[in-house]
Design a protein around this motif. Structure first.
Motif, PDB file in Angstrom:
ATOM      1  N   SER A 377       0.805  -1.226   0.000  1.00  0.00           N
ATOM      2  CA  SER A 377       0.000   0.000   0.000  1.00  0.00           C
ATOM      3  C   SER A 377       0.837   1.274   0.000  1.00  0.00           C
ATOM      4  O   SER A 377       0.307   2.359  -0.254  1.00  0.00           O
ATOM      5  N   ASP A 378       2.139   1.171   0.307  1.00  0.00           N
ATOM      6  CA  ASP A 378       2.983   2.370   0.313  1.00  0.00           C
ATOM      7  C   ASP A 378       3.030   2.992  -1.086  1.00  0.00           C
ATOM      8  O   ASP A 378       3.195   2.279  -2.085  1.00  0.00           O
ATOM      9  N   PRO A 379       2.935   4.322  -1.180  1.00  0.00           N
ATOM     10  CA  PRO A 379       2.909   4.989  -2.497  1.00  0.00           C
ATOM     11  C   PRO A 379       4.304   5.159  -3.086  1.00  0.00           C
ATOM     12  O   PRO A 379       4.705   6.268  -3.455  1.00  0.00           O
ATOM     13  N   GLU A 380       5.034   4.069  -3.174  1.00  0.00           N
ATOM     14  CA  GLU A 380       6.369   4.113  -3.768  1.00  0.00           C
ATOM     15  C   GLU A 380       6.366   3.317  -5.059  1.00  0.00           C
ATOM     16  O   GLU A 380       5.499   2.466  -5.291  1.00  0.00           O
ATOM     17  N   ASP A 381       7.345   3.579  -5.863  1.00  0.00           N
ATOM     18  CA  ASP A 381       7.492   2.843  -7.108  1.00  0.00           C
ATOM     19  C   ASP A 381       7.713   1.356  -6.812  1.00  0.00           C
ATOM     20  O   ASP A 381       8.422   1.010  -5.866  1.00  0.00           O
ATOM     21  N   GLU A 382       7.112   0.489  -7.610  1.00  0.00           N
ATOM     22  CA  GLU A 382       7.224  -0.960  -7.391  1.00  0.00           C
ATOM     23  C   GLU A 382       8.679  -1.417  -7.433  1.00  0.00           C
ATOM     24  O   GLU A 382       9.076  -2.345  -6.725  1.00  0.00           O
ATOM     25  N   GLU A 383       9.478  -0.766  -8.229  1.00  0.00           N
ATOM     26  CA  GLU A 383      10.899  -1.139  -8.325  1.00  0.00           C
ATOM     27  C   GLU A 383      11.614  -0.876  -7.008  1.00  0.00           C
ATOM     28  O   GLU A 383      12.464  -1.656  -6.582  1.00  0.00           O
ATOM     29  N   ILE A 384      11.256   0.219  -6.328  1.00  0.00           N
ATOM     30  CA  ILE A 384      11.866   0.550  -5.039  1.00  0.00           C
ATOM     31  C   ILE A 384      11.449  -0.456  -3.982  1.00  0.00           C
ATOM     32  O   ILE A 384      12.241  -0.861  -3.128  1.00  0.00           O
ATOM     33  N   LYS A 385      10.184  -0.898  -4.042  1.00  0.00           N
ATOM     34  CA  LYS A 385       9.645  -1.795  -3.017  1.00  0.00           C
ATOM     35  C   LYS A 385       9.993  -3.265  -3.251  1.00  0.00           C
ATOM     36  O   LYS A 385       9.728  -4.099  -2.392  1.00  0.00           O
ATOM     37  N   PHE A 386      10.595  -3.562  -4.381  1.00  0.00           N
ATOM     38  CA  PHE A 386      10.751  -4.960  -4.780  1.00  0.00           C
ATOM     39  C   PHE A 386      11.569  -5.768  -3.777  1.00  0.00           C
ATOM     40  O   PHE A 386      11.180  -6.867  -3.365  1.00  0.00           O
ATOM     41  N   VAL A 387      12.737  -5.247  -3.363  1.00  0.00           N
ATOM     42  CA  VAL A 387      13.614  -6.004  -2.471  1.00  0.00           C
ATOM     43  C   VAL A 387      12.934  -6.258  -1.134  1.00  0.00           C
ATOM     44  O   VAL A 387      12.961  -7.370  -0.603  1.00  0.00           O
ATOM     45  N   GLU A 388      12.297  -5.218  -0.564  1.00  0.00           N
ATOM     46  CA  GLU A 388      11.638  -5.375   0.726  1.00  0.00           C
ATOM     47  C   GLU A 388      10.488  -6.374   0.645  1.00  0.00           C
ATOM     48  O   GLU A 388      10.325  -7.233   1.525  1.00  0.00           O
ATOM     49  N   LYS A 389       9.700  -6.272  -0.400  1.00  0.00           N
ATOM     50  CA  LYS A 389       8.569  -7.182  -0.568  1.00  0.00           C
ATOM     51  C   LYS A 389       9.048  -8.621  -0.745  1.00  0.00           C
ATOM     52  O   LYS A 389       8.519  -9.555  -0.129  1.00  0.00           O
ATOM     53  N   SER A 390      10.066  -8.799  -1.558  1.00  0.00           N
ATOM     54  CA  SER A 390      10.626 -10.140  -1.775  1.00  0.00           C
ATOM     55  C   SER A 390      11.221 -10.709  -0.496  1.00  0.00           C
ATOM     56  O   SER A 390      11.061 -11.899  -0.186  1.00  0.00           O
TER      57      SER A 390
END
Length: 851
Positions: A377-390
């Motif tokens: 839900s964070d309004p950040e670019d998916e590329e930025i969130k990728f490592v944390e989400k993974s």
């Protein structure tokens, strides 16, 4: 002091308690123990992000925990009732969830993990720059959720190896140690910096550089470091043979090999540990050979590193939650001839503990889902969130698949004393081993029963575990347990540990973990004004400060005193205290009394019944030799320990005082006749918007003098940033006036001299440099010099910034463990605040403040 109650309610009807009200109520709960009360309020009471407190005493917390654990229980057959859970948690008497679980269970105000321990990594395959940076980001993302992190550096190619980029060759391990360390220091967890373990295999060609990295002042200050030592290396040391290092370290056909003198490298490890208690040692073949999860190594459970304290070896992206059983509480009629251990109740509660731990895994999965939901839900670019989400997706998978738990203990030292057993004696070691054998058997039995009711961990395979030494040991001890495990499986891939219990032991008011009592009676000092009315002055230090000394009793020693009929509310002479201790079961059983070799052997015997590892420290006197440290390390390996840490008294000066008055009167005085040449450190700092530089002359690795000034090529000194060390040369000019020059050697081996340090800089700073240098040369302790610098009454903001920069530079040299006088912990209120690698660190709760 009376506090006015200012309880208010939120719009949702929840009560909010003031800090004072919660502390006062908790002091009553802990029977006047102010430190325990403040630690609980500041560290564990339910709060929101604005600091509003929603729990008045630990009893509120225990009801919160019981309610949430009961909610999970209802998902499964034969659930425990909420009150049953509450009764084993109540008063910290029997079962004590540690850290993350205690803070996070039922806490909807913070999006954080319940796990105490994590390990990340690239599964040992990737040493690309991108892979290394990915680990850096992963450790930061975990630390911001309150987790302690470990990872291994053995996958990074050695210094000088060819790489296919513009750098042409690899920089090796050490620069990345600094990167990971700096990242750790940048992450705050409620005012505490993160906790990091860095490890490397002794087989790695850069392992010697890794071992030496922390000796350089100001480097790698945000990490613990440990060396993974294989049996082959230990045998080479024992037989005084050479040893072959190689990279990749696990390859049968390595691309790089180097033959070294094993004994020389071993002596360096021992010397460094003797000097600074690091590096720690991990006996890696013992760890992996005994590891039950490593039976599933090909399925992603190959152990690669440990958590920061070393008690949980883990594979990449696995995690663990910790819980302690309070051993003292199972002693009936403590400190009497009728004392006995209630094994029946103990075994019953082990089953409770394992069941609660399995429930906490489900609660953790809910927490991870909340973390993932927030990331999405964070309004950040998916590329930025990728490592944390993974990262969190991988951690969730491992937690759900393996369902790893970490049942441990606390109060081993008090338990033995209450039974009249001398810690470290043969009979005490035999009894301790029996205790931990029972924990192993009953927790595994509970896990088998849970598998029958709830299902086994999904990849359980009895054939894979058939030859595992730990499982074989269980089979030999209890054939029926093994048969049931073969039939029903096991709920959890691994179950046991012995962690340092830290603040947990403050609240159980017992000895910590497996350790003996530090001291049953000791003194603390409090600085006083000798002119104040009714002040008692017991000690005047070398700089003229006045101190009052007061006696502190260990909690269970006070219990012994009461049972023996001693008065608690009276002053005792030192002779009376000594005589009292001699009569107690704590006599010759403190951390400094226990025979070191017997403690190592005790650890080895208990380790047989702990499927993870044990965090324990061997305390040595200041007179201990390097040879003794080496002997203890060797004995630890032979005894079956998985890891070992040695701490030599005096390598850090602490806040607890021995009874020997002479121990506190030694002052090192430097010679005032300055040598012509001194080694020097270069320290850079920011002075408002200007870049500044300090040259710190060293004698015996301690600051002897300081020069500071602008770092530029017009009014100051322009020095390559790669230069961190050199020499300060004293000479005389043609007029016979002393001058000081800085000399360094560049990468090509050429010497460069920068002339006239004293003339390059502003005269104001030169005068202050003379003042500071004079106090250093006459033996004033570094922390006192820092106090002097910070107390200087200077006018303008620029000079004040200079003052702060110099103080920060000098703090790096304060011996670890030095008491920060007149300082109180902002988190728990404790006065046990010491300098640790230049930062103020609370010994009671771990809160750390740098700057």
């Amino acid at each position: 002091m009376a506090y006015e109650e200012v309880t208010v309610k939120t719009t949702s009807g929840e009560k909010i308690f003031s800090q004072e009200e919660a502390v006062k109520a908790s002091q009553e709960y802990f029977k006047g123990d102010d430190l325990a009360a403040r630690v609980w309020v500041n560290k564990y009471a339910l709060k929101d992000s604005f600091g509003n407190i929603f729990e008045r005493t630990p009893d509120d917390m225990h009801h919160r925990l019981a309610k949430e654990i009961s909610r999970i229980e209802k998902k499964y057959p034969n659930p425990l009732k909420e009150n049953e859970i509450y009764q084993v948690l109540k008063d910290f008497r029997y079962i004590v969830p540690q850290g993350g679980p205690m803070t996070g269970i039922g806490n909807d105000y913070q999006v954080a993990s319940l796990s105490n321990c994590f390990v990340v990594g690239n599964d040992g395959n990737s040493d690309s720059y991108g892979g290394i940076m990915k680990i850096d980001q992963e450790q930061v993302q975990l630390m911001k959720r309150r987790g302690g992190v470990g990872h291994d550096l053995s996958h990074i190619r050695p210094k000088g190896s060819p790489v296919k980029n513009s750098a042409l060759t690899s920089t090796g391990i050490v620069p990345f140690m600094e990167r990971y360390s700096n990242s750790t220091r940048e992450v705050a967890q409620d005012g505490r910096r993160g906790a990091l373990m860095l490890s490397v295999a002794i087989k790695h060609p850069d392992s010697e550089s890794f071992i030496d990295a922390k000796l350089e002042q100001g480097k790698v200050t945000g990490a613990n470091v440990s060396v993974k030592i294989q049996d082959e290396f230990m045998k080479a040391v024992g037989e005084e043979k050479n040893y072959v290092q190689s990279y990749p370290t696990n390859s049968k056909n390595p691309t790089y090999k180097k033959e070294i003198d094993a004994t020389r490298l071993w002596k360096k490890i021992v010397k460094n540990a003797w000097q600074s208690a690091e590096p720690g040692i991990l006996f890696w073949d013992t760890i992996t050979r005994e590891s039950v999860p490593d039976c599933y190594a090909d399925l992603g459970y190959r152990t690669v590193s440990t958590n920061p304290c070393g008690e949980i070896p883990l594979c990449p992206y696995d995690s663990c939650r910790l819980l302690a059983i309070n051993l003292y509480s199972y002693v009936e009629n403590p400190f009497t001839r009728e004392a006995k251990f209630n094994f029946g109740l103990f075994k019953e509660h082990i089953h409770f503990a394992q069941r609660i731990m399995d429930d906490i895994i489900d609660l953790e999965l809910e927490k991870i889902d909340a973390i993932l939901e927030k990331i999405i839900s964070d309004p950040e670019d998916e590329e930025i969130k990728f490592v944390e989400k993974s990262l969190w997706s991988k951690i969730r998978h491992k937690a759900q698949e393996g369902r790893r738990t970490g049942i441990g203990i606390t109060a081993e030292g008090d338990m033995l004393a209450a039974l009249g057993l001398e810690y470290g004696s043969d009979i005490a070691v035999d009894f301790s081993e029996e205790i931990h054998k029972n924990i192993a058997l009953e927790s595994y039995r509970s896990s088998v029963f849970l598998a029958k009711e709830r299902g086994p961990f999904s990849i359980y395979d009895a054939k894979r575990e058939a030859d595992n030494p730990f499982i074989t040991r269980l089979k030999e001890a209890d054939e029926k347990l093994y048969e049931d495990m073969m039939k029903y499986g096991r709920r959890n891939i691994a179950l046991l540990t012995i962690a340092p219990t830290g603040t947990t032991s403050l609240m159980t008011q017992t000895t910590s973990g497996i350790e003996p009592v530090f001291l049953p009676v000791y003194k603390r000092r409090r600085k006083v004004n000798p002119n104040d009315k009714d002040v008692r002055v017991d000690f005047v230090d070398e700089v003229g400060d006045h101190w009052e000394e007061f006696t502190v009793f260990h909690h269970k020693f006070k219990t012994w005193m009461e049972i023996q009929g001693y008065e608690l509310n009276r002053e005792y002479t030192q002779e009376e205290l000594d005589e009292m201790v001699k009569k107690s079961p704590y006599y010759k059983a403190t951390s400094n009394d226990v025979d070191w070799l017997s403690k190592v052997r005790m650890q080895g015997r208990i380790q047989k019944w702990v499927d993870h590892s044990i965090s324990v420290t061997i305390n040595l006197p200041s007179t201990a030799t390097e040879e003794l440290v080496g002997e203890l390390y060797f004995e630890a390996w032979k005894s079956g320990c998985k890891g070992v840490t040695v701490y030599r008294d005096g390598s850090r000066s602490g806040v607890l005082l021995s009874n020997n008055e002479d121990d506190n009167k030694k002052v090192d005085i430097f010679p005032t006749d300055r040598p012509d040449k001194l080694e020097a450190d270069v320290v850079r700092f920011q002075n408002n918007k200007e870049k500044w530089i300090a040259f710190i002359g060293l004698m015996d690795n301690k600051p002897y003098e300081i020069f500071t000034g602008l770092s530029d090529d017009e009014d100051g000194i322009l020095l390559p940033r790669s230069i961190t060390k050199g020499y300060i040369i004293k000479s005389k000019d043609s007029d016979g006036i002393s001058r000081y020059d800085f000399q360094y050697v560049n990468k090509r081996g050429y010497k460069t001299t920068i002339e006239g340090l004293s003339f390059k800089f502003n005269p104001v700073f030169w005068n202050y440099a003379k003042l500071i240098s004079g106090t250093l040369r006459h033996g004033m302790p570094i922390h006192k010099v820092v106090e002097l610098v910070t107390s200087l009454q200077l006018d303008n903001e620029t000079i004040n910034s200079w003052k702060a920069g110099v103080a920060r530079a000098l703090k790096k040299y304060i011996p670890n463990g030095t008491l920060a006088e007149d300082a109180k912990c902002a988190e728990c209120g404790s006065e046990d605040v010491v300098y640790q690698e230049g930062c103020l660190t609370c010994l009671s709760c771990g809160n750390s403040k740098c700057g």
